[in-house]
Design a protein around this motif. Structure first.
Motif, mmCIF file in Angstrom:
data_model
loop_
_atom_site.group_PDB
_atom_site.id
_atom_site.type_symbol
_atom_site.label_atom_id
_atom_site.label_comp_id
_atom_site.label_asym_id
_atom_site.label_seq_id
_atom_site.Cartn_x
_atom_site.Cartn_y
_atom_site.Cartn_z
ATOM 1 N N CYS A 174 47.985 49.137 59.025
ATOM 2 C CA CYS A 174 49.017 49.901 59.621
ATOM 3 C C CYS A 174 49.789 48.552 60.862
ATOM 4 N N LEU B 1 53.531 57.842 59.487
ATOM 5 C CA LEU B 1 53.638 57.998 58.314
ATOM 6 C C LEU B 1 52.924 57.841 57.115
ATOM 7 N N PHE B 2 51.798 56.631 57.151
ATOM 8 C CA PHE B 2 50.731 56.546 56.709
ATOM 9 C C PHE B 2 50.141 58.566 56.473
ATOM 10 N N LEU B 3 49.649 58.969 57.503
ATOM 11 C CA LEU B 3 49.541 60.402 58.187
ATOM 12 C C LEU B 3 49.926 60.911 57.095
ATOM 13 N N TYR C 50 45.705 51.711 50.662
ATOM 14 C CA TYR C 50 45.360 51.571 52.191
ATOM 15 C C TYR C 50 44.320 50.596 51.517
ATOM 16 N N GLN D 125 47.333 57.086 48.630
ATOM 17 C CA GLN D 125 47.212 55.990 49.486
ATOM 18 C C GLN D 125 46.084 55.867 49.929
ATOM 19 N N VAL E 57 54.011 53.673 61.864
ATOM 20 C CA VAL E 57 53.914 52.999 60.395
ATOM 21 C C VAL E 57 52.460 54.321 60.483
ATOM 22 N N ARG E 58 51.532 54.451 61.502
ATOM 23 C CA ARG E 58 50.485 55.474 61.522
ATOM 24 C C ARG E 58 50.515 56.567 60.865
ATOM 25 N N SER F 43 52.400 60.602 54.407
ATOM 26 C CA SER F 43 52.379 60.371 53.232
ATOM 27 C C SER F 43 51.015 61.152 52.095
ATOM 28 N N CYS F 44 49.298 61.275 53.785
ATOM 29 C CA CYS F 44 48.314 61.470 52.913
ATOM 30 C C CYS F 44 48.666 63.038 52.516
#
Length: 66
Positions: free
Chosen positions: A17, A34-36, A49, A45, A31-32, A38-39
């Protein structure tokens, strides 16, 4: 634009990230988050990663000059 590298500083797990944020001019926490978020959606995902962790090269240690 910078090349895509996993930085040595500022990483939490693998630096994926942080590397993506650095590449696209974003803050790493953006970014972190957004990644969380998206999970929460169905999809691969975590697999993406891990694949990025393997594919994206890590930043090389800079030689220390005296």
């Amino acid at each position: 634009m910078n090349t895509l590298l996993r930085p040595r500083d500022g990483r939490i797990i693998a630096g994926v990230c942080a590397g993506l944020a650095q590449r696209f001019g974003l803050k790493p926490w953006t970014v972190r988050i957004l990644f969380l978020l998206s999970c929460l959606l169905p999809g691969p995902q975590f697999i993406a990663y891990v694949v990025m962790w393997i594919i994206i090269p890590g930043e090389q240690q800079r030689p220390v000059t005296a």
